[in-house]
Write an enzyme that holds these catalytic residues in place. Structure first.
Site, PDB file in Angstrom:
ATOM      1  N   LYS A 111       0.842  -1.210   0.000  1.00 27.51           N
ATOM      2  CA  LYS A 111       0.000   0.000   0.000  1.00 27.51           C
ATOM      3  C   LYS A 111       0.869   1.248   0.000  1.00 27.51           C
ATOM      4  O   LYS A 111       0.539   2.237  -0.649  1.00 27.51           O
ATOM      5  CB  LYS A 111      -0.938   0.014   1.208  1.00 27.51           C
ATOM      6  CG  LYS A 111      -2.089  -0.961   1.071  1.00 27.51           C
ATOM      7  CD  LYS A 111      -3.117  -0.736   2.163  1.00 27.51           C
ATOM      8  CE  LYS A 111      -4.141  -1.845   2.194  1.00 27.51           C
ATOM      9  NZ  LYS A 111      -4.981  -1.815   3.388  1.00 27.51           N
ATOM     10  N   LYS A 196      -4.990 -11.493  -6.096  1.00 27.75           N
ATOM     11  CA  LYS A 196      -6.135 -11.666  -5.210  1.00 27.75           C
ATOM     12  C   LYS A 196      -7.293 -10.751  -5.621  1.00 27.75           C
ATOM     13  O   LYS A 196      -7.062  -9.611  -6.032  1.00 27.75           O
ATOM     14  CB  LYS A 196      -5.621 -11.324  -3.812  1.00 27.75           C
ATOM     15  CG  LYS A 196      -6.606 -11.200  -2.736  1.00 27.75           C
ATOM     16  CD  LYS A 196      -5.935 -10.699  -1.460  1.00 27.75           C
ATOM     17  CE  LYS A 196      -5.928  -9.181  -1.443  1.00 27.75           C
ATOM     18  NZ  LYS A 196      -5.801  -8.581  -0.120  1.00 27.75           N
ATOM     19  N   LYS A 199     -11.070  -5.311  -2.928  1.00 32.42           N
ATOM     20  CA  LYS A 199     -11.990  -4.169  -2.946  1.00 32.42           C
ATOM     21  C   LYS A 199     -11.317  -2.964  -3.560  1.00 32.42           C
ATOM     22  O   LYS A 199     -11.978  -2.093  -4.113  1.00 32.42           O
ATOM     23  CB  LYS A 199     -12.352  -3.768  -1.507  1.00 32.42           C
ATOM     24  CG  LYS A 199     -13.338  -4.636  -0.812  1.00 32.42           C
ATOM     25  CD  LYS A 199     -13.694  -3.995   0.540  1.00 32.42           C
ATOM     26  CE  LYS A 199     -13.729  -5.004   1.656  1.00 32.42           C
ATOM     27  NZ  LYS A 199     -12.682  -4.855   2.674  1.00 32.42           N
TER      28      LYS A 199
HETATM   29  P1  TYM Z   1     -10.544  -6.974   4.517  1.00 32.04           P
HETATM   30  O1  TYM Z   1     -11.598  -5.965   4.762  1.00 32.04           O
HETATM   31  O2  TYM Z   1      -9.550  -6.714   3.447  1.00 32.04           O
HETATM   32  O3  TYM Z   1     -11.218  -8.359   4.165  1.00 32.04           O
HETATM   33  C1  TYM Z   1     -12.219  -8.940   4.978  1.00 32.04           C
HETATM   34  C2  TYM Z   1     -12.027 -10.435   5.040  1.00 32.04           C
HETATM   35  O4  TYM Z   1     -12.080 -11.000   3.728  1.00 32.04           O
HETATM   36  C3  TYM Z   1     -10.902 -11.751   3.464  1.00 32.04           C
HETATM   37  N1  TYM Z   1     -10.567 -11.601   2.050  1.00 32.04           N
HETATM   38  C4  TYM Z   1     -10.460 -12.616   1.184  1.00 32.04           C
HETATM   39  N2  TYM Z   1     -10.618 -13.946   1.348  1.00 32.04           N
HETATM   40  C5  TYM Z   1     -10.458 -14.723   0.253  1.00 32.04           C
HETATM   41  N3  TYM Z   1     -10.146 -14.238  -0.978  1.00 32.04           N
HETATM   42  C6  TYM Z   1      -9.985 -12.915  -1.179  1.00 32.04           C
HETATM   43  N4  TYM Z   1      -9.687 -12.446  -2.385  1.00 32.04           N
HETATM   44  C7  TYM Z   1     -10.132 -12.043  -0.070  1.00 32.04           C
HETATM   45  N5  TYM Z   1     -10.047 -10.693   0.089  1.00 32.04           N
HETATM   46  C8  TYM Z   1     -10.304 -10.448   1.390  1.00 32.04           C
HETATM   47  C9  TYM Z   1      -9.849 -11.149   4.366  1.00 32.04           C
HETATM   48  O5  TYM Z   1      -8.797 -12.051   4.610  1.00 32.04           O
HETATM   49  C10 TYM Z   1     -10.642 -10.826   5.603  1.00 32.04           C
HETATM   50  O6  TYM Z   1     -10.785 -11.970   6.408  1.00 32.04           O
HETATM   51  N6  TYM Z   1      -7.244  -6.310   8.212  1.00 32.04           N
HETATM   52  C11 TYM Z   1      -8.515  -6.915   7.888  1.00 32.04           C
HETATM   53  C12 TYM Z   1      -9.663  -6.406   8.714  1.00 32.04           C
HETATM   54  C13 TYM Z   1      -9.472  -6.520  10.182  1.00 32.04           C
HETATM   55  C14 TYM Z   1      -9.572  -7.703  10.959  1.00 32.04           C
HETATM   56  C15 TYM Z   1      -9.388  -7.294  12.308  1.00 32.04           C
HETATM   57  C16 TYM Z   1      -9.789  -9.037  10.652  1.00 32.04           C
HETATM   58  C17 TYM Z   1      -9.248  -5.488  11.039  1.00 32.04           C
HETATM   59  N7  TYM Z   1      -9.197  -5.949  12.322  1.00 32.04           N
HETATM   60  C18 TYM Z   1      -9.414  -8.214  13.348  1.00 32.04           C
HETATM   61  C19 TYM Z   1      -9.816  -9.949  11.698  1.00 32.04           C
HETATM   62  C20 TYM Z   1      -9.630  -9.547  13.025  1.00 32.04           C
HETATM   63  C21 TYM Z   1      -8.833  -6.595   6.426  1.00 32.04           C
HETATM   64  O7  TYM Z   1      -8.321  -5.676   5.849  1.00 32.04           O
HETATM   65  O8  TYM Z   1      -9.807  -7.352   5.873  1.00 32.04           O
END
Ligand code: TYM
Length: 333
Positions: A111, A196, A199
């Site tokens: 990022k 991957k 979003k």
């Molecule tokens: P985020 O918002 O990017 O994604 C949310 C969840 O979706 C999963 N994910 C995917 N799984 C499979 N294939 C994909 N292409 C894909 N893209 C996203 C992510 O692994 C995630 O589980 N840092 C985290 C948010 C967060 C969090 C936390 C998660 C903040 N605090 C505490 C768990 C516990 C994030 O950016 O997820």
């Protein structure tokens, strides 16, 4: 019961990767565990956000939790910024986290490269806020997609370090384990089977959003990247796009990869895209209907979020007191 904690960023609208990698696991294990799920709005602002867009994406994500099957009578759902302790614990953990641990984070490096000179301190500190999200609730398990693995290893390291500094007599913080599930832990982009699904990609054709109407899903699948081999067969190295689409098909029809391979082996790309489109749109239809109901009259959603943040705050307060006590903070008089 073991406690599960997980979150999603409102940096845009949720896609099928978020569903298959995370939300689907949350729903599956809902009965078995005690669950806390949140929309991490404080994480979202580590990169620039338009305020109206952030507000809508936050409520949209929360409504999608419910629409996808998270049941507020079994799980606690809330918005991260409504529980102030996330930020408070983050500061305390900042003071025990070495800078060089954060410098190793792949997502930060990626990022930061995109942002050039405008990288915020918040973006660098992102993983410590994530550690606070998890450690605040003494989570046992954290169901996430594969891309969060490194962040969760860091969460464990921060917890260990805190305990070794302040918890000599009794462990203060738990060391949570990630819960990462097989074939759907990394759903790839439609325009490139080696990236991957995300979003933040500027190309909306690279992902299927949970709220895309059927004609959009149809168009995205029609135009997605394919290859020129015969038959629809999985081969992660040689045919990443084909493998990814088979995985998506298997997940949305609730079948094993072997089973769908047997079904699709002889199909042409055109035939396969047809059955895949049907499977995805059929699966998403009831989720979308429920979603629009929830957004039409938001009173129910807001009540769920209010109850959720009150309950989460009550748990968070207990951890905060223990953490502050063992660090030597004087209690309020
Ligand atoms: P985020 O918002 O990017 O994604 C949310 C969840 O979706 C999963 N994910 C995917 N799984 C499979 N294939 C994909 N292409 C894909 N893209 C996203 C992510 O692994 C995630 O589980 N840092 C985290 C948010 C967060 C969090 C936390 C998660 C903040 N605090 C505490 C768990 C516990 C994030 O950016 O997820």
């Amino acid at each position: 019961k073991l406690r599960i904690v997980s979150g999603v960023q409102p940096t845009g609208y949720l896609h099928i990767g978020n569903y298959l990698g995370a939300l689907h696991q949350w729903v599956l294990h809902q009965e078995q565990y005690e669950n806390l799920f949140f929309v991490v709005d404080l994480h979202a602002i580590t990169v620039p956000q338009d305020p109206k867009g952030l507000a809508d994406a936050t409520l949209s994500a929360a409504a999608l939790f419910l629409a996808c099957g998270i049941d507020p009578s079994k799980s606690t759902i809330f918005i991260q910024s409504h529980v102030k302790a996330h930020v408070e614990l983050c500061w305390l953990l900042n003071c025990v986290t070495p800078v060089n641990w954060l410098e190793k984070m792949i997502q930060f490096k990626e990022k930061a490269r995109k942002q050039g000179e405008n990288v915020s301190v918040g973006l660098f500190d992102y993983p410590v806020l994530m550690a606070s999200d998890v450690l605040l609730y003494q989570a046992d398990l954290v169901p996430v997609g594969e891309d969060q693995q490194q962040h969760l290893e860091l969460v464990r390291s921060i917890s260990k370090r805190f305990n070794s500094l302040y918890g000599k007599k009794k462990k203060v913080l738990k060391e949570p384990k990630p819960l990462i599930q097989g074939n759907t832990s990394r759903i790839m982009a439609l325009d490139d089977g080696t990236c991957k699904m995300s979003k933040s990609s500027s190309n909306d054709m690279s992902r299927i959003n949970l709220l895309d109407p059927p004609h959009v899903i149809k168009r995205k699948i029609q135009r997605c990247k394919t290859d020129s081999f015969m038959g629809i067969v999985s081969d992660p190295v040689g045919r990443p796009e084909c493998t990814n689409l088979l995985n998506i098909y298997a997940a949305f029809t609730n079948q094993s990869l072997t089973k769908v391979e047997a079904e699709c082996r002889e199909m042409s790309w055109g035939q396969f895209k047809g059955v895949l489109t049907d499977a995805v749109t059929t699966f998403l239809d009831p989720i979308q209907k429920k979603y629009y109901q929830l957004r039409e009259d938001e009173d129910f959603l807001k009540q769920v979020l209010k109850n959720g943040s009150e309950y989460a705050s009550s748990i968070a307060q207990v951890t905060m007191q223990q953490v502050k006590d063992c660090m030597g903070f004087i209690r309020t008089m």
